[in-house]
Design a protein around this motif. Structure first.
Motif, PDB file in Angstrom:
ATOM      1  N   ARG A  22      -5.262 -20.813  -6.212  1.00  0.00           N
ATOM      2  CA  ARG A  22      -5.909 -21.680  -6.785  1.00  0.00           C
ATOM      3  C   ARG A  22      -7.235 -21.257  -7.758  1.00  0.00           C
ATOM      4  NH1 ARG A  22      -4.195 -24.466  -2.701  1.00  0.00           N
ATOM      5  NH2 ARG A  22      -3.704 -27.168  -2.617  1.00  0.00           N
ATOM      6  N   ASP A  75       0.208 -37.886  -0.198  1.00  0.00           N
ATOM      7  CA  ASP A  75      -0.124 -37.279  -1.338  1.00  0.00           C
ATOM      8  C   ASP A  75       0.999 -38.551  -2.624  1.00  0.00           C
ATOM      9  OD1 ASP A  75      -1.274 -35.161  -0.325  1.00  0.00           O
ATOM     10  OD2 ASP A  75       1.435 -34.327  -0.001  1.00  0.00           O
ATOM     11  N   SER A  76      -0.395 -37.810  -4.148  1.00  0.00           N
ATOM     12  CA  SER A  76      -0.143 -38.440  -4.866  1.00  0.00           C
ATOM     13  C   SER A  76       1.329 -37.960  -5.511  1.00  0.00           C
ATOM     14  CB  SER A  76      -0.739 -38.474  -5.719  1.00  0.00           C
ATOM     15  OG  SER A  76      -1.735 -37.570  -6.287  1.00  0.00           O
ATOM     16  N   PRO A  77       1.491 -38.703  -6.474  1.00  0.00           N
ATOM     17  CA  PRO A  77       2.604 -37.795  -7.505  1.00  0.00           C
ATOM     18  C   PRO A  77       2.348 -37.407  -7.924  1.00  0.00           C
ATOM     19  CG  PRO A  77       2.844 -40.146  -8.089  1.00  0.00           C
ATOM     20  CD  PRO A  77       1.312 -40.014  -7.280  1.00  0.00           C
ATOM     21  N   GLU A  78       1.148 -36.726  -8.684  1.00  0.00           N
ATOM     22  CA  GLU A  78       0.112 -35.262  -9.355  1.00  0.00           C
ATOM     23  C   GLU A  78       0.278 -34.465  -8.363  1.00  0.00           C
ATOM     24  OE1 GLU A  78      -0.881 -38.280  -9.405  1.00  0.00           O
ATOM     25  OE2 GLU A  78       0.003 -39.109 -11.255  1.00  0.00           O
ATOM     26  N   LYS A  79      -0.471 -34.400  -6.890  1.00  0.00           N
ATOM     27  CA  LYS A  79       0.072 -33.669  -5.898  1.00  0.00           C
ATOM     28  C   LYS A  79       1.841 -32.915  -5.554  1.00  0.00           C
ATOM     29  CE  LYS A  79      -3.718 -34.684  -3.409  1.00  0.00           C
ATOM     30  NZ  LYS A  79      -4.968 -34.766  -2.336  1.00  0.00           N
ATOM     31  N   CYS A  80       2.732 -33.957  -5.528  1.00  0.00           N
ATOM     32  CA  CYS A  80       3.529 -33.877  -5.202  1.00  0.00           C
ATOM     33  C   CYS A  80       4.435 -32.057  -6.451  1.00  0.00           C
ATOM     34  CB  CYS A  80       4.915 -34.857  -4.978  1.00  0.00           C
ATOM     35  SG  CYS A  80       4.246 -35.308  -3.689  1.00  0.00           S
ATOM     36  N   ARG A  81       4.011 -32.826  -7.641  1.00  0.00           N
ATOM     37  CA  ARG A  81       4.929 -32.480  -8.866  1.00  0.00           C
ATOM     38  C   ARG A  81       4.059 -31.213  -8.305  1.00  0.00           C
ATOM     39  NH1 ARG A  81       5.211 -37.169 -11.550  1.00  0.00           N
ATOM     40  NH2 ARG A  81       2.636 -36.498 -12.503  1.00  0.00           N
ATOM     41  N   GLU A  82       2.560 -30.757  -8.305  1.00  0.00           N
ATOM     42  CA  GLU A  82       1.923 -29.357  -8.065  1.00  0.00           C
ATOM     43  C   GLU A  82       3.018 -28.329  -7.368  1.00  0.00           C
ATOM     44  OE1 GLU A  82      -0.465 -26.678  -8.565  1.00  0.00           O
ATOM     45  OE2 GLU A  82       0.281 -27.952 -10.495  1.00  0.00           O
ATOM     46  N   ARG A  83       2.592 -29.211  -5.802  1.00  0.00           N
ATOM     47  CA  ARG A  83       3.732 -28.733  -4.642  1.00  0.00           C
ATOM     48  C   ARG A  83       4.980 -27.973  -5.119  1.00  0.00           C
ATOM     49  NH1 ARG A  83       2.506 -32.003  -0.519  1.00  0.00           N
ATOM     50  NH2 ARG A  83       4.072 -32.597  -0.025  1.00  0.00           N
ATOM     51  N   ARG A  84       5.888 -28.434  -6.055  1.00  0.00           N
ATOM     52  CA  ARG A  84       6.891 -27.894  -6.525  1.00  0.00           C
ATOM     53  C   ARG A  84       7.064 -26.861  -7.454  1.00  0.00           C
ATOM     54  NH1 ARG A  84       8.195 -32.932  -7.892  1.00  0.00           N
ATOM     55  NH2 ARG A  84       8.916 -33.798  -6.336  1.00  0.00           N
ATOM     56  N   ARG A  85       5.585 -26.926  -8.611  1.00  0.00           N
ATOM     57  CA  ARG A  85       5.818 -26.308  -8.653  1.00  0.00           C
ATOM     58  C   ARG A  85       5.955 -24.381  -8.779  1.00  0.00           C
ATOM     59  NH1 ARG A  85       2.576 -22.903 -11.337  1.00  0.00           N
ATOM     60  NH2 ARG A  85       0.921 -23.813  -9.881  1.00  0.00           N
TER      61      ARG A  85
END
Length: 429
Positions: free
Chosen positions: A113, A16-26
């Protein structure tokens, strides 16, 4: 444990990209917050109180979906088995002095989503104690998945349990009057009917009547809340909107499931997933024949759809698609067995990306008792603690953990719909 299961299920995805990781963490933080809300003990609110007092728990782009999210808060607050609501407080005792156990369950409902939240969950422990169940408590669990707007699902959440309770009591009274009148021969015939399935038919009759009444109310109630001719806003949502409904009644002896639409109920028995409902899809052979016999058509475009519009063949509401889309439920009557482990009710946001077998495997793993190490420090004054990335006791029970993990797994598999899940631990219920 949660991370191990999730990693095992999601290992097919690329890094995953950093953006996807942040979204999953959120999303993880949001789900933990929902689980924490479910542990709160507060009395149930009336529909008007739900709209005025509860804060919204997720973002929403329209005022109507904000109202639905507000109503969902009362579900999340009633999730934990330790809820102090009047419907689930105290231990009833039967004439035989045997204590009646509270149902242990967990729920989770997220927009995912999708832009709008159109799902609704309703749980009513100890809904009633009708004669048909031997004066023992009947527990009510339901998932409603709205389409064309959230108002029909919200209406089902507010009224379906009322109709079910009334019909169960009415069927019970009818049974008493039948057995208490007439000569001895008629009473013997009634007893034989009970032994040959008369009891099951009475349950089925009550559920069919409840769905029929709910559909009549949905067809005559506007999205603004007014009924019939009293409404002057002429909103078209009442004619275009509808909702699926899967309702499970849990008694000490049986599980009664009534389903209308493509939400689903699955029983996990001895590690085997047993479907307690069948999805009502327009291309199902018997449903296709019924629709065509009523003069309707099933058009295949982006999936099979009734008149090219609705992707399910049964639903509550949908005034413009009657009689092709019916509200009559399919009902299963299942005797409980010692091997029963859990019951899962969920909207198609889960079932579109997760099979019944996988959902049962994940739920069983979450509900499995884990023996602590001999040298582990045990705090006898603390409640159950579920470790998840240092979350501690954010999940108040294993049932809530199971519902949260199934939701999280569906999000990881890119479910594009709202996701609503109820997990009932039958071993402890």
């Amino acid at each position: 444990m949660t991370e191990v299961v999730c990693q095992r299920m999601l290992n097919h995805e690329d890094e995953d990209s950093p953006e996807k990781c942040r979204e999953r963490r959120r999303r993880r933080i949001e789900m933990r917050r929902l689980a924490a809300i479910s542990a709160a003990s507060s009395p149930p609110l009336t529909p008007s109180q739900n709209r005025k007092e509860n804060p919204n728990w997720a973002d929403c782009s329209s005022a109507e979906s904000k109202r639905i999210r507000t109503a969902e808060n009362s579900d999340l607050q009633a999730t934990a088995a330790s809820s102090s609501s009047p419907s689930s407080s105290g231990d009833y005792r039967e004439a035989s002095s045997e204590p009646e156990r509270k149902p242990v369950f967990g729920t989770m409902s997220v927009a995912g989503r999708s832009r709008e939240m159109e799902d609704a969950i309703d749980v009513r422990t100890r809904l009633c104690r009708p004669e048909i169940s031997g004066r023992r408590s009947v527990h009510f669990f339901a998932v409603f998945d709205g389409h064309g707007g959230p108002h029909v699902a919200a209406l089902c959440r507010e009224r379906m349990h009322v109709f079910v309770e009334e019909e169960l009591k009415r069927v019970g009274l009818r049974g008493e009057s039948e057995s208490g009148s007439g000569n001895s021969s008629s009473k013997e015939e009634h007893d034989e009917e009970e032994e040959e399935g008369g009891l099951e038919e009475r349950w089925r009759r009550a559920m069919r009547k409840s769905f029929e009444r709910m559909d009549a109310v949905a067809l005559s109630t506007c999205a603004c809340g007014c009924v019939g001719y009293k409404c002057g806003c002429h909103l078209v949502e009442v004619a275009l909107g509808g909702s699926t409904a899967v309702v499970a009644l849990l008694t000490p002896d049986h599980i009664i499931v009534a389903n209308c639409g493509d939400s689903r109920a699955v029983l996990c028995r001895g590690g085997v997933a047993i479907p307690l409902s069948q999805d009502h899809k327009p291309d199902r052979s018997d449903e296709l024949a019924r629709i065509e016999a009523a003069g309707g058509r099933v058009i295949f475009g982006n999936g099979a759809r009734v008149a090219g519009i609705l992707a399910m063949s049964r639903a509550i509401g949908d005034k413009f698609l009657k009689p092709f889309v019916t509200s009559e439920p399919e009902i299963t009557f299942t005797k409980r067995e010692p091997e029963d482990e859990c019951l899962i009710l969920a909207s198609d946001g889960l079932w579109d990306v997760i099979s019944s077998e996988l959902a049962c495997d994940v739920a069983r793993e979450c509900l499995r008792e884990v023996t602590p190490a001999p040298d582990a420090a045990i705090d006898l004054n603390s409640g159950p603690r579920i470790e998840d990335e240092g979350a501690g006791a954010l999940y108040p029970s294993r049932s809530v953990l199971a519902a949260a993990l199934l939701t999280r797994l569906a999000l990881g598999r890119k479910s594009s719909d709202n996701i609503s899940v109820i997990v009932v631990d039958l071993k402890k219920s």
